[in-house]
Design an enzyme around this catalytic site. Structure first.
Site, PDB file in Angstrom:
ATOM      1  N   THR A 161       0.868  -1.181   0.000  1.00 49.08           N
ATOM      2  CA  THR A 161       0.000   0.000   0.000  1.00 49.08           C
ATOM      3  C   THR A 161       0.902   1.227   0.000  1.00 49.08           C
ATOM      4  O   THR A 161       1.665   1.456   0.923  1.00 49.08           O
ATOM      5  CB  THR A 161      -0.982  -0.017   1.192  1.00 49.08           C
ATOM      6  N   ARG A 162       0.810   2.008  -1.071  1.00 50.91           N
ATOM      7  CA  ARG A 162       1.779   3.097  -1.222  1.00 50.91           C
ATOM      8  C   ARG A 162       1.358   4.366  -0.484  1.00 50.91           C
ATOM      9  O   ARG A 162       2.190   5.144  -0.049  1.00 50.91           O
ATOM     10  CB  ARG A 162       1.968   3.426  -2.714  1.00 50.91           C
TER      11      ARG A 162
END
Lengths: 496, 146
Positions: free
Chosen positions: A344-345
């Site tokens: 998850t950026r």
């Protein structure tokens, strides 16, 4: 929308169909046809101009009915657009915006399906966390409102169940949810619809559905229609969740249309513009100055191969991915999310200090646990420390296990994690632990005072260690008193 | 060069017929009998077309094959004008319409006449994708809409 004669009168241009290749029709005439312009056939069908040459206009058909050579066609002088409005909420519509039941639209506003994404100045950072209601995701792979997160995995690994839980969780919070069912079986679409009706959240959900036997042109439009509807609600200042199920099928239909239109095939016979096609769709999602669109596209892999063409394309254009592992699914984990291969950026920046700390602790523990498990394969004696880690790991994995119809609010997840870390359930059987956790979740939902107490505890804790200490010292207040005596006795009887 | 033959083409049917005749003449050039071409020209091509072709062949510098190929290319460039009428026109009427069309749209224009009683009277014209409705039906629709 007007009929053929009315458009003919208006535009005073006519064409004649000269060739039909499944979804692609070639017509002579229509001298001022524009790309992406809508055309109407004399039989009532609709199409879209894909391209044109000196002699022919290439049209993508949106109808199941066969078009015969010699059929007349006229331009509409309009881009392909769909009716939008609040009346679509709770309905199932096709990509042209017509409800499946009544074949009417009855909406006041029309929006072009192919819209330009909003520029950077109209966008904002992803700041708030999106609660999916799935414990593993909320704690370890957090998502943000306005994020684009790819949900990827083999078939029958629970991707659709995961998005159903997310939709349920968000619909309960007042989000508008748009679910695009791309070339799904009719029975799956109906099951999805009845699932949401059973959960009582169908009023806030719009389903844009195409069946597998629908025309390729119509299937191709499905995610664009879903995004257009999402943009309508975003412009009203609302938060929207868009599910695109699934984009690998969409890519296949685009490939089919492109090959029929004699476009030069690229890698794996996909057309060269496949990345552009998906990217311009993803870019329409995000967090904006007014409203947000969170997008969860789904992609299917074959034997867990994350290096496929479409899969890597989608991974490149999204803000992370959640990987549903077939091996974990075979082991019985539900949801079978592999936290080591998921990314998850922009999700972590949305978490509070406490949640970020908790997430970090959990991630470190999971890595450590995985190493210990692999170490076990060599056999031999294990120390008490390793045994404790393994036992704790089994409890954590059991804590993450969640059936598809259950959504768990984040704060109670925080309390349960802290309870686990404090050793409250150390030595307890998994079944007992699960039962007690369920009771606490139920109490959180139904008991307002308890909910306020838990929220206050979570809100006031600065970091995870502090929360664990609080729970350790106040376990009677937060856990023990909520668990009925019978459950404790049954557990004790079982242990004896 | 080919005006004498091409000026005889008035409708799409004439065009198709001429194409068939050219096809037969082209094939006859490759028959072993020396008089085959002349036989086909006499027996299988329309009289007026055959005499126009003979006159042009006398003046043509190349061979018969080149003449026929040139004529076939010219025919490909013909533009079709669709004319929808509420009556079936006579030969004289067709000739008049064709002359008018050739004056307005060029000599390489050909009529496609369709019969559609529902337009009541007047004409609907379609040319190069442009559609113009000058029928009485349209006028009545407009009148009653107001």
């Amino acid at each position: 929308m007007m009929n053929f004669e009315q458009y003919l009168e208006q535009t005073q241009e006519i064409g004649t169909v000269t060739q039909v290749h499944n979804a692609i029709v070639y017509a002579q005439g229509l001298p001022e046809a524009k790309p992406h312009e809508m055309v109407v056939f004399e039989t009532g069908e609709i199409g879209e101009v894909l391209s044109f040459s000196k002699k022919n206009v290439e049209i993508l058909l949106f109808s199941k009915k066969d078009i015969r050579v010699g059929t007349k066609v006229t331009r509409t002088d309009e881009q392909l657009s769909i009716p939008v409005g609040d009346a679509v909420l709770g309905k199932t519509i096709n990509p042209l915006g017509l409800t499946v039941e009544t074949d009417e639209d009855g909406q006041s506003e029309r929006r072009a399906i192919d819209a330009v994404p909003l520029p950077m100045l109209r966008r904002r950072n992803v700041r708030e966390q999106l609660e999916t209601g799935v414990t593993m995701v909320d704690l370890v792979i957090p998502l943000g409102i306005g994020q684009r997160e790819l949900v990827i995995g083999d078939r029958k690994t629970g991707k659709t169940e995961f998005v159903q839980q997310t939709v349920m969780s968000q619909a309960q919070k007042g989000f508008v949810c748009v679910y695009a069912a791309i070339a799904k079986r009719q029975v799956d679409i109906l099951e999805m619809k009845s699932f949401f009706e059973r959960q009582g959240v169908s009023e806030g959900i719009v389903t844009v559905a195409t069946a597998a036997d629908d025309p390729s042109g119509l299937i191709f439009l499905t995610p664009y229609t879903a995004m257009t509807i999402a943009e309508y609600f975003r412009d009203q200042g609302r938060n929207v969740l868009v599910i695109l199920d699934d984009m690998s099928i969409h890519a296949k239909y685009h490939r089919e249309i492109s090959l029929l239109a004699k476009r030069f095939p690229g890698r794996s016979s996909y057309p060269g513009d496949i990345f552009y096609l998906h990217a311009k769709l993803m870019e329409r999602a995000g967090n904006f100055e007014k409203g947000s669109i969170t997008c969860l596209p789904i992609a299917e892999t074959v034997f867990g191969d994350l290096s496929g063409y479409i899969q890597t394309n989608l991974m490149a254009m999204t803000d992370g991915h959640i990987f549903f592992d077939k091996d974990l699914s075979n082991l019985g984990r539900r949801p079978p999310i592999n936290p080591f291969l998921s990314v998850t950026r922009v999700g972590r920046q949305t978490q509070s200090e406490l949640m970020r700390d908790m997430s970090r602790e959990l991630s470190i523990f999971l890595v450590h646990h995985e190493k210990m498990r692999q170490f076990m394969h060599f056999g031999g004696e294990v120390s008490e420390n390793i045994k404790r880690t393994l036992a704790m790991g089994d409890q954590v994995i059991s804590f993450f296990d969640q059936p598809p119809e259950r959504v768990v609010p984040m704060n109670i997840n925080g309390l349960l994690t802290a309870g686990l870390w404090s050793g409250y359930w150390a030595g307890a059987k998994t079944k007992q632990m699960k039962e007690e956790m369920l009771i606490l979740i139920k109490s959180y939902r139904e008991n307002e005072a308890y909910r306020a107490q838990v929220d206050q505890l979570i809100g006031s804790s600065q970091n995870f260690s502090e929360l664990v200490e609080q729970v350790k010292h106040r376990k009677d207040e937060f856990i023990t008193r909520m668990v009925p005596v019978q459950v404790k006795q049954a557990a004790q009887g079982g242990q004896a | 060069m080919y005006e004498a033959v091409l000026d005889q083409i008035q409708t799409v049917d004439d065009l198709l017929l001429l194409q068939e005749e050219l096809d037969k003449l082209s094939k006859s050039l490759y028959k072993t009998s020396q008089t085959k071409f002349e036989d086909v020209l006499t027996n299988e091509v329309r009289g007026s077309t055959a005499s126009a072709m003979r006159k042009e062949l006398e003046k043509f510098s190349g061979n018969k094959n080149e003449y026929l190929e040139g004529l076939a290319e010219e025919i490909k460039n013909f533009k079709k004008i669709e004319m929808r009428l509420a009556f079936e026109p006579s030969e004289a009427a067709i000739r008049r319409f064709s002359n008018w069309v050739k004056n307005e749209a060029g000599r390489n224009s050909v009529l496609e006449i369709r019969y559609d009683r529902s337009i009541l009277a007047g004409v609907i014209l379609v040319f190069k994708g442009e559609y113009r409705d000058y029928s009485v039906r349209r006028k009545l629709k407009d009148y009653y809409r107001i």
